[in-house]
Design an enzyme around this catalytic site. Structure first.
Site, PDB file in Angstrom:
ATOM      1  N   LYS A   1       0.814  -1.216   0.000  1.00  0.00           N
ATOM      2  CA  LYS A   1       0.000   0.000   0.000  1.00  0.00           C
ATOM      3  C   LYS A   1       0.850   1.270   0.000  1.00  0.00           C
ATOM      4  O   LYS A   1       0.443   2.278  -0.571  1.00  0.00           O
ATOM      5  CB  LYS A   1      -0.971  -0.003   1.189  1.00  0.00           C
ATOM      6  CG  LYS A   1      -2.048  -1.065   1.030  1.00  0.00           C
ATOM      7  CD  LYS A   1      -3.294  -0.813   1.823  1.00  0.00           C
ATOM      8  CE  LYS A   1      -4.386  -1.781   1.387  1.00  0.00           C
ATOM      9  NZ  LYS A   1      -5.593  -1.721   2.167  1.00  0.00           N
TER      10      LYS A   1
ATOM     11  N   LYS B   1      -4.737  -9.057  -5.986  1.00  0.00           N
ATOM     12  CA  LYS B   1      -6.033  -9.444  -5.413  1.00  0.00           C
ATOM     13  C   LYS B   1      -7.125  -8.452  -5.841  1.00  0.00           C
ATOM     14  O   LYS B   1      -6.829  -7.279  -6.110  1.00  0.00           O
ATOM     15  CB  LYS B   1      -5.949  -9.582  -3.885  1.00  0.00           C
ATOM     16  CG  LYS B   1      -6.067  -8.318  -3.129  1.00  0.00           C
ATOM     17  CD  LYS B   1      -6.300  -8.578  -1.646  1.00  0.00           C
ATOM     18  CE  LYS B   1      -6.436  -7.218  -0.984  1.00  0.00           C
ATOM     19  NZ  LYS B   1      -7.122  -7.166   0.245  1.00  0.00           N
TER      20      LYS B   1
ATOM     21  N   LYS C   1     -11.311  -3.216  -3.562  1.00  0.00           N
ATOM     22  CA  LYS C   1     -12.293  -2.148  -3.793  1.00  0.00           C
ATOM     23  C   LYS C   1     -11.626  -0.821  -4.121  1.00  0.00           C
ATOM     24  O   LYS C   1     -12.276   0.065  -4.663  1.00  0.00           O
ATOM     25  CB  LYS C   1     -13.266  -2.023  -2.617  1.00  0.00           C
ATOM     26  CG  LYS C   1     -12.660  -1.797  -1.254  1.00  0.00           C
ATOM     27  CD  LYS C   1     -13.758  -1.684  -0.201  1.00  0.00           C
ATOM     28  CE  LYS C   1     -13.569  -2.596   0.987  1.00  0.00           C
ATOM     29  NZ  LYS C   1     -12.338  -2.397   1.755  1.00  0.00           N
TER      30      LYS C   1
HETATM   31  N1  AQP Z   1      -9.789 -10.338  -2.986  1.00  0.00           N
HETATM   32  C1  AQP Z   1     -10.173 -10.847  -1.818  1.00  0.00           C
HETATM   33  N2  AQP Z   1     -10.369 -12.182  -1.688  1.00  0.00           N
HETATM   34  C2  AQP Z   1     -10.779 -12.720  -0.507  1.00  0.00           C
HETATM   35  N3  AQP Z   1     -11.022 -11.981   0.600  1.00  0.00           N
HETATM   36  C3  AQP Z   1     -10.851 -10.650   0.511  1.00  0.00           C
HETATM   37  N4  AQP Z   1     -10.996  -9.651   1.397  1.00  0.00           N
HETATM   38  C4  AQP Z   1     -10.700  -8.481   0.808  1.00  0.00           C
HETATM   39  N5  AQP Z   1     -10.342  -8.670  -0.469  1.00  0.00           N
HETATM   40  C5  AQP Z   1     -10.425 -10.011  -0.685  1.00  0.00           C
HETATM   41  C6  AQP Z   1     -11.429  -9.849   2.774  1.00  0.00           C
HETATM   42  O1  AQP Z   1     -12.448  -8.886   3.035  1.00  0.00           O
HETATM   43  C7  AQP Z   1     -12.358  -8.496   4.400  1.00  0.00           C
HETATM   44  C8  AQP Z   1     -12.420  -7.005   4.478  1.00  0.00           C
HETATM   45  O2  AQP Z   1     -11.294  -6.436   3.882  1.00  0.00           O
HETATM   46  P1  AQP Z   1     -10.981  -4.912   4.120  1.00  0.00           P
HETATM   47  O3  AQP Z   1     -12.000  -4.091   3.482  1.00  0.00           O
HETATM   48  O4  AQP Z   1     -10.840  -4.637   5.566  1.00  0.00           O
HETATM   49  O5  AQP Z   1      -9.589  -4.642   3.525  1.00  0.00           O
HETATM   50  P2  AQP Z   1      -8.755  -5.325   2.444  1.00  0.00           P
HETATM   51  O6  AQP Z   1      -8.424  -6.726   2.812  1.00  0.00           O
HETATM   52  O7  AQP Z   1      -7.586  -4.426   2.196  1.00  0.00           O
HETATM   53  O8  AQP Z   1      -9.783  -5.349   1.222  1.00  0.00           O
HETATM   54  P3  AQP Z   1      -9.755  -4.499  -0.074  1.00  0.00           P
HETATM   55  O9  AQP Z   1     -11.033  -4.720  -0.811  1.00  0.00           O
HETATM   56  O10 AQP Z   1      -8.498  -4.764  -0.846  1.00  0.00           O
HETATM   57  O11 AQP Z   1      -9.786  -3.031   0.480  1.00  0.00           O
HETATM   58  P4  AQP Z   1      -8.871  -1.822   0.102  1.00  0.00           P
HETATM   59  O12 AQP Z   1      -8.934  -1.731  -1.375  1.00  0.00           O
HETATM   60  O13 AQP Z   1      -9.490  -0.647   0.794  1.00  0.00           O
HETATM   61  O14 AQP Z   1      -7.510  -2.125   0.614  1.00  0.00           O
HETATM   62  C9  AQP Z   1     -11.077  -9.079   4.972  1.00  0.00           C
HETATM   63  O15 AQP Z   1     -11.404 -10.227   5.745  1.00  0.00           O
HETATM   64  C10 AQP Z   1     -10.312  -9.481   3.759  1.00  0.00           C
HETATM   65  O16 AQP Z   1      -9.479 -10.596   4.017  1.00  0.00           O
END
Ligand code: AQP
Length: 344
Positions: free
Chosen positions: A114, A206, A209
């Site tokens: 990040k 991965k 969002k």
């Molecule tokens: N691609 C993914 N596959 C499986 N699980 C996922 N999670 C996120 N992306 C995937 C799971 O969703 C939960 C919430 O995640 P988060 O919003 O706290 O943060 P993150 O893991 O950083 O998810 P994002 O979508 O990638 O958010 P941003 O873009 O804001 O960094 C967690 O349990 C995560 O494992």
């Protein structure tokens, strides 16, 4: 030592939720609500480790709350709340910042991803994110944490922090509580075929969002036409589907689409491989679209309905925060006394 079984998990309100969030986290949360006491948090304090527009943060916080409810979480059974309303998260995070070693934080791959090349410009909050995550879990002495595979490393760090705290303060913990350990070692609940859903445009990244490309992901509230279009455009290769799992070697995009199908159908990946062995991706994508649309439609309809009533979502968060606070407050007070703070 046995601790009362309790589940904690959180989602950042950093944008519209994706199919990755749904399959890796939200769709599984409801499975635990009849078995454990569960706390599901909208982690708004984690969100601001990267810049968030205040109006969007507010809207997205209600959006994640709506997504929790639309995924089947009952706010009477589960404690649904936002992190910033329970001050003990920040208080515990400070104590843990003083327990965590810099070397441990330096190993965290999410910070490297990040912060990217602009490390010096990243917020200090992004760097200490994992100790806030440990605080989120341990301020409730949660024992089980359902997360996607990407959060495994942070959860291991939470276990290290719990262990070091228990060790550093062992004498006073024994003296005050008669216990060996004050904090449990939280266990990850990482199960199923879609624990890491990958981007539709690049099988090595991965699905996220905050990815700048909307075509890289399926959003939980995408309509049927948008889902169909995104799956049609999803990157694949010219080869047909393999007839065994080993055939995915060097084909991450193909493997990702099959993994998504298996998770949506709630079937093992091998069963999907057997069914579509030798098929062309154009055919497979049609079936995948139909499955994605039928699975997500009831969730996205409910999501839209709930989002139209922000007052209701705010009241769910307020009631949940009060219940969360009632659990966290005595644990925080005892932590302060163990550390030696006067007045606790
Ligand atoms: N691609 C993914 N596959 C499986 N699980 C996922 N999670 C996120 N992306 C995937 C799971 O969703 C939960 C919430 O995640 P988060 O919003 O706290 O943060 P993150 O893991 O950083 O998810 P994002 O979508 O990638 O958010 P941003 O873009 O804001 O960094 C967690 O349990 C995560 O494992």
């Amino acid at each position: 030592m046995s601790f009362q079984e309790r589940v904690f998990s959180g989602v950042q309100p950093t944008g519209a939720l994706t199919l990755g969030n749904y399959l890796g986290a939200l769709s599984r949360f409801a499975d635990y609500q009849d078995k454990y006491e569960c706390l599901y948090c909208v982690v708004d304090m984690h969100a601001i480790t990267l810049w968030q527009d205040p109006k969007e943060l507010h809207e997205n916080t209600l959006g994640v709350t709506a997504a929790y409810l639309a995924s089947g979480l009952d706010p009477a059974k589960n404690i649904i709340f936002n992190q910033s309303q329970v001050a003990a998260h920040a208080e515990m995070a400070w104590v843990f910042n003083c327990v965590t070693r810099i070397g441990w934080l330096n190993r965290m791959t999410q910070f490297k991803e990040k912060a990217g090349k602009h490390r010096e410009n990243a917020s200090a909050g992004l760097y200490v994110y994992p100790s806030l995550m440990a605080a989120d879990i341990l301020v409730y002495k949660a024992t089980h944490v359902p997360v996607g595979d990407d959060q495994k490393q942070h959860l291991e760090l939470a276990r290290d922090i719990a262990q070091k705290f228990n060790h550093d303060f062992a004498d006073i913990i024994r003296e005050r509580t008669n216990l060996e350990d004050f904090f449990p070692q939280p266990e990850p609940l990482i199960e199923g075929p879609a624990m890491r859903v990958m981007s539709l445009r690049d099988g090595s990244k991965k699905m996220s969002k905050s990815d700048p490309s909307d075509n890289s992901r399926i959003n939980m509230d995408d309509d049927a036409d948008t889902i169909a279009q995104k799956i049609r455009k999803a990157k694949t290769d010219p080869e047909p589907l393999p007839d065994e799992e080993a055939g995915f070697e060097g084909r991450p995009e193909a493997e990702n689409l099959v993994g998504i199908y298996a998770a949506l159908a709630q079937e093992p990946k091998l069963a999907v491989v057997d069914r579509f062995a030798g098929a062309q991706f154009s055919e497979f994508k049609k079936d995948l679209t139909e499955l994605a649309v039928t699975t997500l439609a009831p969730v996205s309809d409910e999501l839209r309905r709930l989002k139209a009533d922000p007052g209701h979502l705010e009241s769910v968060l307020k009631a949940g925060s009060e219940r969360a606070e009632a659990i966290a407050e005595p644990i925080m007070k005892e932590t302060k006394a163990i550390v030696g703070f006067v007045g606790a």
